[in-house]
Design a protein around this motif. Sequence first.
Motif, PDB file in Angstrom:
ATOM      1  N   CYS A 153       0.830  -1.206   0.000  1.00 16.84           N
ATOM      2  CA  CYS A 153       0.000   0.000   0.000  1.00 16.84           C
ATOM      3  C   CYS A 153       0.865   1.257   0.000  1.00 16.84           C
ATOM      4  O   CYS A 153       0.596   2.223  -0.733  1.00 16.84           O
ATOM      5  CB  CYS A 153      -0.932   0.010   1.211  1.00 16.84           C
ATOM      6  N   LEU A 154       1.909   1.262   0.822  1.00 10.18           N
ATOM      7  CA  LEU A 154       2.800   2.422   0.873  1.00 10.18           C
ATOM      8  C   LEU A 154       3.485   2.652  -0.463  1.00 10.18           C
ATOM      9  O   LEU A 154       3.786   3.797  -0.832  1.00 10.18           O
ATOM     10  CB  LEU A 154       3.837   2.233   1.984  1.00 10.18           C
ATOM     11  N   LEU A 155       3.701   1.572  -1.190  1.00 12.38           N
ATOM     12  CA  LEU A 155       4.367   1.680  -2.493  1.00 12.38           C
ATOM     13  C   LEU A 155       3.411   2.090  -3.604  1.00 12.38           C
ATOM     14  O   LEU A 155       3.758   2.881  -4.484  1.00 12.38           O
ATOM     15  CB  LEU A 155       5.027   0.333  -2.838  1.00 12.38           C
ATOM     16  N   HIS A 156       2.179   1.593  -3.566  1.00 16.37           N
ATOM     17  CA  HIS A 156       1.280   1.730  -4.719  1.00 16.37           C
ATOM     18  C   HIS A 156       0.085   2.661  -4.506  1.00 16.37           C
ATOM     19  O   HIS A 156      -0.543   3.074  -5.493  1.00 16.37           O
ATOM     20  CB  HIS A 156       0.740   0.355  -5.120  1.00 16.37           C
ATOM     21  N   VAL A 157      -0.274   2.953  -3.268  1.00 19.76           N
ATOM     22  CA  VAL A 157      -1.498   3.711  -3.014  1.00 19.76           C
ATOM     23  C   VAL A 157      -1.156   5.127  -2.559  1.00 19.76           C
ATOM     24  O   VAL A 157      -0.556   5.301  -1.492  1.00 19.76           O
ATOM     25  CB  VAL A 157      -2.379   3.014  -1.953  1.00 19.76           C
ATOM     26  N   PRO A 158      -1.503   6.147  -3.320  1.00 19.61           N
ATOM     27  CA  PRO A 158      -1.216   7.530  -2.907  1.00 19.61           C
ATOM     28  C   PRO A 158      -1.973   7.903  -1.642  1.00 19.61           C
ATOM     29  O   PRO A 158      -2.981   7.295  -1.287  1.00 19.61           O
ATOM     30  CB  PRO A 158      -1.713   8.356  -4.109  1.00 19.61           C
ATOM     31  N   GLN A 159      -1.476   8.911  -0.967  1.00 21.62           N
ATOM     32  CA  GLN A 159      -2.182   9.436   0.189  1.00 21.62           C
ATOM     33  C   GLN A 159      -3.513  10.045  -0.243  1.00 21.62           C
ATOM     34  O   GLN A 159      -3.747  10.304  -1.414  1.00 21.62           O
ATOM     35  CB  GLN A 159      -1.324  10.473   0.906  1.00 21.62           C
ATOM     36  N   ASN A 160      -4.371  10.278   0.712  1.00 17.56           N
ATOM     37  CA  ASN A 160      -5.746  10.799   0.587  1.00 17.56           C
ATOM     38  C   ASN A 160      -6.678   9.869  -0.184  1.00 17.56           C
ATOM     39  O   ASN A 160      -7.755  10.270  -0.598  1.00 17.56           O
ATOM     40  CB  ASN A 160      -5.794  12.225   0.014  1.00 17.56           C
ATOM     41  N   LYS A 161      -6.261   8.590  -0.361  1.00 16.66           N
ATOM     42  CA  LYS A 161      -7.119   7.606  -1.023  1.00 16.66           C
ATOM     43  C   LYS A 161      -7.932   6.825   0.010  1.00 16.66           C
ATOM     44  O   LYS A 161      -7.565   6.708   1.173  1.00 16.66           O
ATOM     45  CB  LYS A 161      -6.283   6.621  -1.857  1.00 16.66           C
ATOM     46  N   LYS A 162      -9.067   6.285  -0.455  1.00 12.43           N
ATOM     47  CA  LYS A 162      -9.919   5.440   0.374  1.00 12.43           C
ATOM     48  C   LYS A 162      -9.535   3.974   0.148  1.00 12.43           C
ATOM     49  O   LYS A 162      -9.498   3.516  -0.987  1.00 12.43           O
ATOM     50  CB  LYS A 162     -11.384   5.647   0.021  1.00 12.43           C
ATOM     51  N   ILE A 163      -9.288   3.265   1.252  1.00 11.02           N
ATOM     52  CA  ILE A 163      -8.899   1.862   1.192  1.00 11.02           C
ATOM     53  C   ILE A 163     -10.006   1.013   1.813  1.00 11.02           C
ATOM     54  O   ILE A 163     -10.451   1.273   2.933  1.00 11.02           O
ATOM     55  CB  ILE A 163      -7.573   1.610   1.930  1.00 11.02           C
ATOM     56  N   LEU A 164     -10.425  -0.011   1.098  1.00  9.60           N
ATOM     57  CA  LEU A 164     -11.448  -0.938   1.568  1.00  9.60           C
ATOM     58  C   LEU A 164     -10.788  -2.265   1.934  1.00  9.60           C
ATOM     59  O   LEU A 164      -9.963  -2.787   1.180  1.00  9.60           O
ATOM     60  CB  LEU A 164     -12.491  -1.158   0.471  1.00  9.60           C
ATOM     61  N   VAL A 165     -11.165  -2.814   3.104  1.00 14.33           N
ATOM     62  CA  VAL A 165     -10.608  -4.086   3.571  1.00 14.33           C
ATOM     63  C   VAL A 165     -11.755  -5.061   3.818  1.00 14.33           C
ATOM     64  O   VAL A 165     -12.335  -5.100   4.905  1.00 14.33           O
ATOM     65  CB  VAL A 165      -9.784  -3.904   4.859  1.00 14.33           C
ATOM     66  N   PRO A 166     -12.126  -5.867   2.816  1.00  9.65           N
ATOM     67  CA  PRO A 166     -13.174  -6.885   3.040  1.00  9.65           C
ATOM     68  C   PRO A 166     -12.646  -8.029   3.907  1.00  9.65           C
ATOM     69  O   PRO A 166     -11.451  -8.309   3.925  1.00  9.65           O
ATOM     70  CB  PRO A 166     -13.483  -7.381   1.617  1.00  9.65           C
ATOM     71  N   GLY A 167     -13.554  -8.693   4.617  1.00 12.28           N
ATOM     72  CA  GLY A 167     -13.137  -9.795   5.481  1.00 12.28           C
ATOM     73  C   GLY A 167     -12.175  -9.326   6.543  1.00 12.28           C
ATOM     74  O   GLY A 167     -11.154  -9.965   6.812  1.00 12.28           O
ATOM     75  N   GLU A 176      -4.018  -1.038  11.345  1.00  5.72           N
ATOM     76  CA  GLU A 176      -2.607  -0.900  11.000  1.00  5.72           C
ATOM     77  C   GLU A 176      -2.428  -0.113   9.699  1.00  5.72           C
ATOM     78  O   GLU A 176      -1.449   0.626   9.551  1.00  5.72           O
ATOM     79  CB  GLU A 176      -1.954  -2.278  10.895  1.00  5.72           C
ATOM     80  N   LEU A 177      -3.340  -0.265   8.760  1.00  4.72           N
ATOM     81  CA  LEU A 177      -3.273   0.532   7.533  1.00  4.72           C
ATOM     82  C   LEU A 177      -3.492   2.008   7.837  1.00  4.72           C
ATOM     83  O   LEU A 177      -2.797   2.875   7.289  1.00  4.72           O
ATOM     84  CB  LEU A 177      -4.314   0.040   6.528  1.00  4.72           C
ATOM     85  N   LEU A 178      -4.450   2.305   8.695  1.00  5.39           N
ATOM     86  CA  LEU A 178      -4.685   3.691   9.092  1.00  5.39           C
ATOM     87  C   LEU A 178      -3.447   4.273   9.756  1.00  5.39           C
ATOM     88  O   LEU A 178      -3.032   5.402   9.468  1.00  5.39           O
ATOM     89  CB  LEU A 178      -5.879   3.758  10.038  1.00  5.39           C
ATOM     90  N   LYS A 179      -2.837   3.489  10.630  1.00  3.40           N
ATOM     91  CA  LYS A 179      -1.634   3.927  11.334  1.00  3.40           C
ATOM     92  C   LYS A 179      -0.490   4.183  10.356  1.00  3.40           C
ATOM     93  O   LYS A 179       0.197   5.219  10.434  1.00  3.40           O
ATOM     94  CB  LYS A 179      -1.235   2.860  12.350  1.00  3.40           C
ATOM     95  N   ALA A 180      -0.273   3.261   9.410  1.00  5.98           N
ATOM     96  CA  ALA A 180       0.812   3.418   8.438  1.00  5.98           C
ATOM     97  C   ALA A 180       0.577   4.620   7.539  1.00  5.98           C
ATOM     98  O   ALA A 180       1.512   5.365   7.215  1.00  5.98           O
ATOM     99  CB  ALA A 180       0.942   2.150   7.599  1.00  5.98           C
ATOM    100  N   ASP A 187       0.454  15.494   7.350  1.00  9.12           N
ATOM    101  CA  ASP A 187      -0.780  16.216   7.054  1.00  9.12           C
ATOM    102  C   ASP A 187      -1.951  15.248   7.086  1.00  9.12           C
ATOM    103  O   ASP A 187      -2.081  14.387   6.222  1.00  9.12           O
ATOM    104  CB  ASP A 187      -0.673  16.874   5.676  1.00  9.12           C
ATOM    105  N   SER A 188      -2.796  15.369   8.088  1.00  5.97           N
ATOM    106  CA  SER A 188      -3.898  14.417   8.250  1.00  5.97           C
ATOM    107  C   SER A 188      -4.873  14.471   7.086  1.00  5.97           C
ATOM    108  O   SER A 188      -5.582  13.512   6.818  1.00  5.97           O
ATOM    109  CB  SER A 188      -4.644  14.679   9.560  1.00  5.97           C
ATOM    110  N   ASP A 189      -4.929  15.603   6.372  1.00  9.21           N
ATOM    111  CA  ASP A 189      -5.842  15.686   5.244  1.00  9.21           C
ATOM    112  C   ASP A 189      -5.389  14.816   4.078  1.00  9.21           C
ATOM    113  O   ASP A 189      -6.139  14.594   3.135  1.00  9.21           O
ATOM    114  CB  ASP A 189      -5.953  17.150   4.780  1.00  9.21           C
ATOM    115  N   LEU A 190      -4.116  14.372   4.118  1.00  8.16           N
ATOM    116  CA  LEU A 190      -3.591  13.544   3.035  1.00  8.16           C
ATOM    117  C   LEU A 190      -3.478  12.083   3.433  1.00  8.16           C
ATOM    118  O   LEU A 190      -2.941  11.286   2.681  1.00  8.16           O
ATOM    119  CB  LEU A 190      -2.207  14.064   2.599  1.00  8.16           C
ATOM    120  N   SER A 191      -3.932  11.722   4.609  1.00  3.95           N
ATOM    121  CA  SER A 191      -3.825  10.343   5.061  1.00  3.95           C
ATOM    122  C   SER A 191      -4.913   9.491   4.418  1.00  3.95           C
ATOM    123  O   SER A 191      -5.905   9.995   3.891  1.00  3.95           O
ATOM    124  CB  SER A 191      -3.925  10.274   6.583  1.00  3.95           C
ATOM    125  N   TRP A 192      -4.691   8.165   4.474  1.00  3.50           N
ATOM    126  CA  TRP A 192      -5.687   7.251   3.931  1.00  3.50           C
ATOM    127  C   TRP A 192      -6.958   7.256   4.786  1.00  3.50           C
ATOM    128  O   TRP A 192      -6.916   7.431   5.995  1.00  3.50           O
ATOM    129  CB  TRP A 192      -5.146   5.818   3.928  1.00  3.50           C
TER     130      TRP A 192
END
Length: 409
Positions: A153-167, A176-180, A187-192
């Motif tokens: 995720c850190l490599l491929h997903v830009p900041q300020n994107k929405k991440i979905l975790v099924p299951g 842990e994704l939120l923390k990373a 800048d919290s406005d750019l976090s996932w």
Amino acid sequence: MASKSKSKSESESESTVFEKTVRSFARYHEFVSHKHDQMRTSRLKQFLSSPSSPHISAIPPSLNPSSPEFSSHLELFKSSLQTTQTFLNRIAQVGGQNNFEHSPFDPAAPNNSLVTWDSISKVTSVLKSAVREFSSHGETERAQAFNPLIAACLLHVPQNKKILVPGAGLGRLPLELLKAGNQSDSDSDLSWSVQGNEFSYHMLLAGDFLLNFCASDETGESFVVHPNLTSSTNLRKRSDMFKTCTIPDINPSEVLQMSGSSTPNNFSFTAGEFCEVYGGADELNAWGAVVTCFFIDTAPNFFTYAKVIFDCLEVGGKWINLGPLLHHWSGGGCSYPPSSSAPPPPPFVSDEDRYDTAIDMSFDEIEAILKLIGFKILSVEHNIKCTYTRDESSMMHNEYECSSFVVEK
């Protein structure tokens, strides 16, 4: 929490499932104590009273119900079970109060028609998952499965994107994704923004309690649990039943608040079957990434999951996956071969129709489906060694050699 309109009968059915779930947490000790008494104490007494039983001198004290050692073991079992029940009672209490608009009830009141051994086994699964996700004993397994996903995720997903975790289980991976995401940019406005999705009421109620009420310090509740009390096989020592784990090993509220008041809005959970919740028009092109861990083999047909994920991802969105292909719905009913000398037998029908419609796929077939749906494969990796709710003291261990992929819409 995602919601859909339901008929009266559907709502009543959901209400019954909810009540059954809460009651199973509250009555776990009752069922497990009864099983232990019936399958160990009673059977040993019956064996030793039979004419064919060996002389008492040939019986170790741990197998003699009249011995002090056996009594000591029994008292330790009862106290360990009661300690574990303290944690489960809190899940039932909080779940009964925050009951998703269902009528309140006393979760400990007997209702044998609702609590079954199947629902009790799901509570045992919750305990093992709590150890995996929210104790120091699960640190190795989390590193095996979660760390590669977070790194991708850190490599491929830009900041300020929405991440979905099924299951999402009890919610540690989304946390842990939120923390990373927050640690990678001040800048919290750019976090996932991270959203978990879970189908199991048992996991949802326990996860809600762990994320919102528990902490490893004085700011929340912590518990000691014994996850192996129902284990009676592959024990090196009888004392292995009483393995002790402290839950949680983290303060979830610190993660949720680490970037100020905006962070709680960046973390959410939905309840429901993945394809039903995310297969609608309102989820089209809505997500920057989907992260799946030990999830794709829970589908009766992988194609269904893949199509929903493709549709809900925005153009350029990434699907990051890691896990085995256990195929949870494998092995449904199969009729006998036809015979020319006998009328054809009736078709075999399983209790759950997903067993009878499931299609088991190999990884190369999954890879082909990804390409045909429209994904661009960015990376594939095999032979990633992972365990799942492994008990180090057990005589039996399962280890998966998982595969992972990163694909782009």
